[in-house]
Write an enzyme that holds these catalytic residues in place. Sequence first.
Site, PDB file in Angstrom:
ATOM      1  N   ASN A  34     -22.663  45.372 -15.241  1.00 48.04           N
ATOM      2  CA  ASN A  34     -22.766  46.793 -14.878  1.00 48.04           C
ATOM      3  C   ASN A  34     -21.496  47.602 -15.159  1.00 48.04           C
ATOM      4  O   ASN A  34     -21.585  48.796 -15.425  1.00 48.04           O
ATOM      5  CB  ASN A  34     -23.197  46.936 -13.417  1.00 48.04           C
ATOM      6  CG  ASN A  34     -22.285  46.218 -12.468  1.00 48.04           C
ATOM      7  OD1 ASN A  34     -21.462  45.402 -12.876  1.00 48.04           O
ATOM      8  ND2 ASN A  34     -22.424  46.506 -11.186  1.00 48.04           N
ATOM      9  N   GLU A  59     -16.843  38.099  -6.252  1.00 46.92           N
ATOM     10  CA  GLU A  59     -17.345  39.421  -5.851  1.00 46.92           C
ATOM     11  C   GLU A  59     -18.836  39.409  -6.136  1.00 46.92           C
ATOM     12  O   GLU A  59     -19.242  39.412  -7.298  1.00 46.92           O
ATOM     13  CB  GLU A  59     -16.683  40.516  -6.693  1.00 46.92           C
ATOM     14  CG  GLU A  59     -15.198  40.658  -6.489  1.00 46.92           C
ATOM     15  CD  GLU A  59     -14.850  41.268  -5.159  1.00 46.92           C
ATOM     16  OE1 GLU A  59     -15.770  41.671  -4.428  1.00 46.92           O
ATOM     17  OE2 GLU A  59     -13.657  41.325  -4.841  1.00 46.92           O
ATOM     18  N   GLU A  64     -10.470  42.350  -4.436  1.00 43.37           N
ATOM     19  CA  GLU A  64      -9.903  42.896  -5.662  1.00 43.37           C
ATOM     20  C   GLU A  64      -9.201  44.202  -5.324  1.00 43.37           C
ATOM     21  O   GLU A  64      -9.412  44.779  -4.259  1.00 43.37           O
ATOM     22  CB  GLU A  64     -11.001  43.126  -6.709  1.00 43.37           C
ATOM     23  CG  GLU A  64     -11.647  41.812  -7.121  1.00 43.37           C
ATOM     24  CD  GLU A  64     -12.397  41.863  -8.437  1.00 43.37           C
ATOM     25  OE1 GLU A  64     -13.385  42.610  -8.520  1.00 43.37           O
ATOM     26  OE2 GLU A  64     -12.003  41.149  -9.364  1.00 43.37           O
ATOM     27  N   CYS A  71     -23.119  46.957  -7.175  1.00 44.08           N
ATOM     28  CA  CYS A  71     -23.197  45.904  -6.157  1.00 44.08           C
ATOM     29  C   CYS A  71     -23.099  46.446  -4.737  1.00 44.08           C
ATOM     30  O   CYS A  71     -23.738  45.930  -3.829  1.00 44.08           O
ATOM     31  CB  CYS A  71     -22.082  44.909  -6.393  1.00 44.08           C
ATOM     32  SG  CYS A  71     -20.482  45.718  -6.534  1.00 44.08           S
TER      33      CYS A  71
END
Length: 483
Positions: free
Chosen positions: A152, A249, A457, A283
């Site tokens: 994505n 993630e 992150e 997400c």
Amino acid sequence: MQTQPKASHFVDGKYLEDTAGTPIDVIYPATGKVVATVHSATDAVIEAAVQSGMRAQKAWAAMTGTERGRVLRRAADIMRARNHDLSVLETYDTGKPYSETSVADATSGADALEYFGGLAGSLTGEHIQLGDDFVYTVREPLGLCVGIGAWNYPTQIACWKGAPALACGNAMIFKPSETTPLCALKVAEIMMEAGAPAGLYNVVQGLGDVGAKLVGEPRVNKVSLTGSVPTGRKVYAAAAAQMKHVTVELGGKSPMIVFEDADIENAVSGAILGNFYSSGQVCSNGTRVFVHADILEQFLERLCARLDTAIIGDPMDPETTFGPMVSATQMEIVKGFIAKGEAEGARLVYGGKQLDQDGFYLQPTVFADVTDDMTIAREEIFGPVMSVLSFTCEDEVLARANDTEFGLAAGVFTKDITRAHRVVKGFEAGTCYINTYNLAPVEAPFGGAKASGVGRENSKEAINHYSEVKTVYVAMGDVEAPF
Ligand code: NDP
């Protein structure tokens, strides 16, 4: 624009081809036509990437942090200067409209390079005085890191992983998703142009099997994956077998709670950002929108009116605000969820159909009267499908919001600041929003709780995940021993 890359992989500072690898077609989601073909990495390509990465890492780690940071900041400048071309390529790779890619992809990647470039010179240890003795700590790189991306945000993910890894003195081998292999090659090119040593940032293409080989490679010290929960479990387990450092993630089914005192227009904006940006392929999307029963119909009315103003069409047209889904496969998965929503009794209040044109276009879709046990309220859809649920009581809605295996993000819309903070305290999620949704600036940690991931992150937190601390005890006197 030339969409076919010079070669499939970027290894040791240059493009590298090995046509013995399985061909992977790159399909432009707006037309369904092949715009490039790359080849999956053979074992020889992986070996070249590992060897050159290890070599480059040693030279890179020997530089000062300020010198490393200068290279990253130069890379950020090049990315910004080429934003238009990189955004067009991102649109070819993903189908996301240029109106998004020109402000959210290369720009976000450049932010990460600039931010971690700025931090690189100040990554220090501590001095701990113990009477006359003392301890000092040294922050050391991990070595060779592997980044594996979802489809994505191919440019952003390549930079969100690469920038902190390189700032800490590591090298990276990045494997993009097989669906979007083009953008990361440009990131590698830019790193080299900015002055990174050859091999420091390699890109190898491939499907999950190439990712699995990289994760299982004993010379790799750290793995960072962005992907689904099932892949995350596999990668975490494989990395654990060799005691590697891991960041994962993963997916989500995040809640957004809209209280009766919320500014409805802002809440609708948040719900649109949190469900339809990137055609819903984000997400952290807040796909379970809990709206207080007193304002439910008003919310739905405004939401549908605002969705009527979405401009669906050619993603290259700067006016377009809603593009196709990334692939036919993903579109079929989402259509399956829409059918389930209808079959299980949710009320379809907007969209729900594939557009009768080339490409993988699905309408933005809203279901109301969704209940907690429905499939569309429990499983990550990863497409433009919003589930609206109603509630009346704060405690009840918080418990329902948390009743999921995921814990990536959560949001609350209310004018009552005490309630906002109370609800956020109760959320079981890594990233929470008050009166907004889905912003992810590089300065703020980003990542999931529960099954949505391990590690963070962005921000200074990422430094902890790409380095480790060496403790050095220094004795100033004689050594006392019991015998
Ligand atoms: P996948 O989990 O299918 O794939 C992610 C990456 O892992 C791909 O590059 C894939 O290769 C690779 N891969 C697959 N199997 C393995 C394996 N056994 N070992 C190593 N690598 C492997 O995710 P998608 O690409 O479909 O992306 C969508 C998912 O990503 C969603 O669940 C979404 O929520 C999540 N995501 C999470 C984000 C976050 O920051 N938390 C951000 C963006 C997405 P290939 O696909 O080429 O076969």
